[in-house]
Design a protein around this motif. Structure first.
Motif, short mmCIF file in Angstrom:
data_model
loop_
_atom_site.label_atom_id
_atom_site.label_comp_id
_atom_site.label_asym_id
_atom_site.label_seq_id
_atom_site.Cartn_x
_atom_site.Cartn_y
_atom_site.Cartn_z
N GLN A 37 -24.64 -23.50 -12.90
CA GLN A 37 -23.41 -22.71 -12.77
C GLN A 37 -23.55 -21.59 -11.76
OE1 GLN A 37 -20.69 -23.76 -14.14
NE2 GLN A 37 -21.60 -25.31 -15.46
N ASP A 38 -24.64 -20.82 -11.83
CA ASP A 38 -24.72 -19.62 -11.01
C ASP A 38 -25.40 -19.86 -9.67
OD1 ASP A 38 -23.28 -17.79 -12.79
OD2 ASP A 38 -24.91 -18.26 -14.16
N SER A 41 -23.00 -21.67 -7.45
CA SER A 41 -21.89 -21.11 -6.65
C SER A 41 -22.19 -21.19 -5.16
CB SER A 41 -21.48 -19.68 -7.08
OG SER A 41 -22.50 -18.93 -7.60
N CYS A 42 -23.45 -21.19 -4.78
CA CYS A 42 -23.78 -21.42 -3.36
C CYS A 42 -24.35 -22.82 -3.09
CB CYS A 42 -24.80 -20.39 -2.87
SG CYS A 42 -24.07 -18.80 -2.48
N GLY A 44 -23.91 -25.54 -4.96
CA GLY A 44 -23.12 -26.63 -5.52
C GLY A 44 -23.57 -26.96 -6.93
N MET A 45 -22.60 -27.24 -7.79
CA MET A 45 -22.91 -27.53 -9.19
C MET A 45 -23.78 -28.79 -9.31
SD MET A 45 -20.08 -27.70 -12.18
CE MET A 45 -19.43 -29.19 -11.44
N THR A 46 -23.58 -29.73 -8.36
CA THR A 46 -24.39 -30.94 -8.36
C THR A 46 -25.61 -30.75 -7.46
OG1 THR A 46 -23.04 -31.82 -6.57
CG2 THR A 46 -22.42 -32.45 -8.81
N GLN A 48 -25.99 -30.39 -4.39
CA GLN A 48 -26.04 -31.08 -3.10
C GLN A 48 -25.86 -30.11 -1.94
OE1 GLN A 48 -22.76 -33.60 -2.14
NE2 GLN A 48 -21.28 -32.36 -3.25
N GLY A 49 -25.73 -28.81 -2.23
CA GLY A 49 -25.63 -27.82 -1.16
C GLY A 49 -24.21 -27.32 -0.99
N GLY A 50 -24.12 -26.14 -0.38
CA GLY A 50 -22.83 -25.51 -0.11
C GLY A 50 -23.09 -24.52 0.99
N LEU A 51 -22.78 -23.26 0.74
CA LEU A 51 -23.18 -22.24 1.72
C LEU A 51 -24.71 -22.19 1.76
CD1 LEU A 51 -21.55 -20.40 3.55
CD2 LEU A 51 -21.87 -18.56 1.91
N PRO A 80 -28.56 -15.10 2.57
CA PRO A 80 -27.87 -14.65 1.36
C PRO A 80 -28.65 -14.89 0.07
CG PRO A 80 -26.39 -15.89 2.80
CD PRO A 80 -27.79 -16.10 3.31
#
Lengths: 106, 388
Positions: A37-38, A41-42, A44-46, A48-51, A80
Motif C-alpha cells: 500500500q505505502d 504509492s510510488c 505500484g501496488m503490484t 511493477q513500478g511507477g514514479l 525521492p
C-alpha cells in the motif's frame, strides 16, 4: 523435489542469517501491507513500478540484497526514496528484500 | 467483516439488473476500488451507491475524467488500461490497454480527445473519446534515446494538453487542433517535476518540483516567455523531512485570490497570492500534505497526509488562515471529493474499506458506503471544469 522447487529453498538458505530473524507472522502481515500500500504509492501496488522503479524479482535479480536493504532503511539521497528506518528494523528491511527477490506475498 | 462486505457488494450487483429510471448525471460519480479492479457508482443526492462494475484491471493510482455530458467516465489504470464506462447504464462501454504503466489522463476542451499520460513507455497518447481509437502518440523523448515519465497532464483551452517530464525536467505543451498530427512546444522547468495543474481559468500551468524547493509556472497565454520559478527556495536550506508519498496537485484550486499548495518535505501548506505569485503565508499542518483541496466556495481547504499520518485530516478556514478543525476520520484516507456545491465531502478510508461522507459546515458524519480499498473519488461536476 524438482529443481524448480529447490531453487527458492537454496535462495533462502543463502540468506540464512536474515531468515533466522524472520519477523513474527502478525508483523509480516503489517510489513506486506506497508510494502503493497505505502511503498506501492510510488512503486505500484503490484510492484511493477511507477514514479519509483519496478520491484519485481526479475528487475531486482542483479542487485545486491544488502544494498537494497540499505536503500529501504536509509533511503537514497538525490532521489525521492525516503528512509523507512523509523518504521522497521534493519532485519525487517532485509526480510522485505528477501521476499521481493523471491515472490512477494499478497 | 469481509463476508459482510461481499454480501453487501453481491446485493449491489443484483440491484444493477433493474433498469434505471430516466435521469440526469449531475449528481453522479464513481469510487475507485483499487485492489480489486472495481468501480462503485454513486449518487451524491441519495448518498448511496447504485451500481458496481468489475474488470478494470490494476486500479492503484487510477483516476477518471468525464465526457462533457457527464454520462461517460474514462478511467486510467496503473496497468495502462483505459476504460470507458457509462454511468447511466452502469457498464463498461469499451476498454483498451494502451501502455505498460500509466498514471492518469485528461480530456480535451471539446470533449473529443482523451489523452493518457504514461510512465512506460514515457509519453502521452491521444484517443478518440467516442471509440477509444488511437489518434496520435507523443513520446517524451527529451534527449536522443532518453524517455521521461510524464506527470501532471492537464487539458487547457484550444485542445491543448500540458504536462511535465519527471526525468526530463521540462514542461511540454502539445496542441491537438489537428488530432492526428499534434505539435509540441518544450520549456525547461526545473529538477524532477512530480505533478502539475492548470489554474481554474486555464491560464497557468504549475509543476511542483521535487528535486528543488520551488514550483515552475508557465503562462499559457504567453508561453513564449517560458516557464519561471515561483516559491523558489521556500525551504531556505532547512533539512527536508522525508516524503513517504508524493503530494498531488490535481484537485487544487484557488480560494479567495490565494492558492494553497502542499510543501514538499515540510509539514506545511504554502499560501500564494495568485496576482503576484509570491508566498504570502504558510500554515502548519499535521503531516506531509498530499491533497490540498479547496471547497468550491473557497472558504475551506481540506488537507490529507502521506503515510504515517494518513488517518488524519486538517481543515483550514481561509478567512482565519489557520486549521480550524482537525480529526481522524479513518485509516488510510487516500482521496477526497466535494459535492458540486460543497455541502458535503466524501473521503475514502482505504484500510477501513469505507467511503465516509461529512457535512462541511458542521463537520458531522452524514453517512458511509462500503467499498473494497477505496481510493479516488470522482464526481461528474469535473466534466465542466478546465484542467480536470
Amino acid at each position: 523435489m524438482s529443481p524448480n522447487k529447490l531453487l527458492p529453498l537454496l535462495v533462502l538458505l543463502a540468506v540464512a542469517p536474515a531468515w533466522a530473524s524472520e519477523p513474527a507472522p502478525a508483523r509480516q502481515k503489517e510489513l506486506v501491507h506497508l510494502v503493497r500500500q505505502d511503498c506501492g504509492s510510488c512503486h505500484g501496488m503490484t510492484l511493477q513500478g511507477g514514479l519509483g522503479p519496478s520491484l519485481l524479482p526479475a528487475d531486482l535479480r542483479d542487485k545486491p540484497a544488502e544494498g537494497l536493504a540499505a536503500t529501504i532503511y536509509y533511503g537514497r539521497p538525490g532521489t525521492p526514496m525516503p528512509p523507512w528506518k523509523q518504521f522497521m528494523s534493519e532485519a525487517e528491511a532485509q526480510w522485505i528484500v528477501d521476499k521481493l527477490m523471491s515472490e512477494f506475498p499478497q | 467483516m469481509k463476508l459482510i462486505l461481499s454480501l453487501f457488494l453481491a446485493a449491489l450487483l443484483g440491484a444493477c439488473a433493474t433498469p434505471q429510471p430516466l435521469r440526469g448525471t449531475g449528481d453522479l460519480g464513481l469510487v475507485i476500488e483499487r485492489a480489486t479492479g472495481h468501480v462503485t457508482l454513486v449518487n451524491t443526492s441519495s448518498r448511496q451507491p447504485y451500481a458496481r462494475i468489475a474488470g478494470l484491471g490494476d486500479l492503484s493510482h487510477a483516476s477518471a475524467v468525464y465526457s462533457r455530458d457527464g454520462r461517460y467516465a474514462f478511467i486510467f489504470g496503473r496497468d495502462g488500461g483505459l476504460t470507458k464506462i457509462d454511468l447511466l447504464e452502469g457498464k463498461i462501454v469499451k476498454r483498451v490497454i494502451q501502455a505498460g504503466n500509466a498514471i492518469g489522463g485528461s480530456i480535451s476542451q471539446d470533449g473529443r480527445i482523451v489523452v493518457a499520460q504514461n510512465y512506460t513507455p514515457g509519453g502521452i497518447k491521444a484517443f478518440d473519446a467516442e471509440t477509444l481509437e488511437l489518434l496520435a502518440e507523443v513520446p517524451a523523448e527529451y534527449a536522443p534515446g532518453q524517455f521521461s515519465k510524464v506527470v501532471g497532464l492537464a487539458d487547457s483551452p484550444g485542445n491543448k494538453f500540458v504536462y511535465a517530464l519527471f526525468d526530463g525536467g521540462e514542461i511540454w505543451v502539445t496542441d491537438f487542433s489537428n488530432p492526428r498530427q499534434p505539435t509540441t512546444q518544450r520549456y525547461p522547468a526545473g529538477k524532477q517535476p512530480y505533478d502539475g495543474l492548470v489554474t481554474p481559468d486555464g491560464r497557468y500551468f504549475l509543476a511542483g518540483l521535487f528535486g528543488e524547493d520551488g514550483v515552475a509556472m508557465l503562462d499559457l497565454w504567453q508561453p513564449e516567455k517560458g516557464a519561471r520559478k515561483i516559491l523558489e527556495n521556500y525551504g531556505r536550506g532547512e533539512e527536508k523531512l522525508p516524503v513517504f508519498k508524493m503530494p498531488h496537485l490535481r484537485g487544487w484550486s484557488v480560494a479567495q485570490g490565494k492558492a494553497y499548495l502542499p510543501a514538499i518535505g515540510r509539514h506545511e501548506v504554502l499560501v500564494v497570492d495568485v496576482a503576484t505569485w509570491k508566498e504570502v503565508g504558510r500554515i502548519p499542518v499535521r503531516g506531509q500534505p498530499v491533497f490540498v483541496m479547496a471547497r468550491p466556495d473557497g472558504r475551506q481547504v481540506w488537507v490529507n497526509f502521506a503515510f504515517p499520518d494518513n488517518g488524519k485530516m486538517d481543515v483550514i478556514d481561509t478567512l482565519a488562515g489557520k486549521v480550524v478543525h482537525a480529526f481522524e476520520p479513518g485509516k488510510g484516507i487516500l482521496h477526497m471529493e466535494f459535492t458540486p456545491r460543497g455541502e458535503n465531502i466524501w473521503l475514502s478510508a482505504r484500510d477501513d474499506h469505507k467511503v465516509l461522507i461529512y457535512d462541511t459546515a458542521r463537520f458531522t458524519k452524514q453517512g458511509e458506503i462500503a467499498a473494497d480499498s477505496p481510493s479516488g473519488i470522482f464526481f461528474t461536476a469535473r466534466a465542466a471544469r478546465i484542467g480536470f
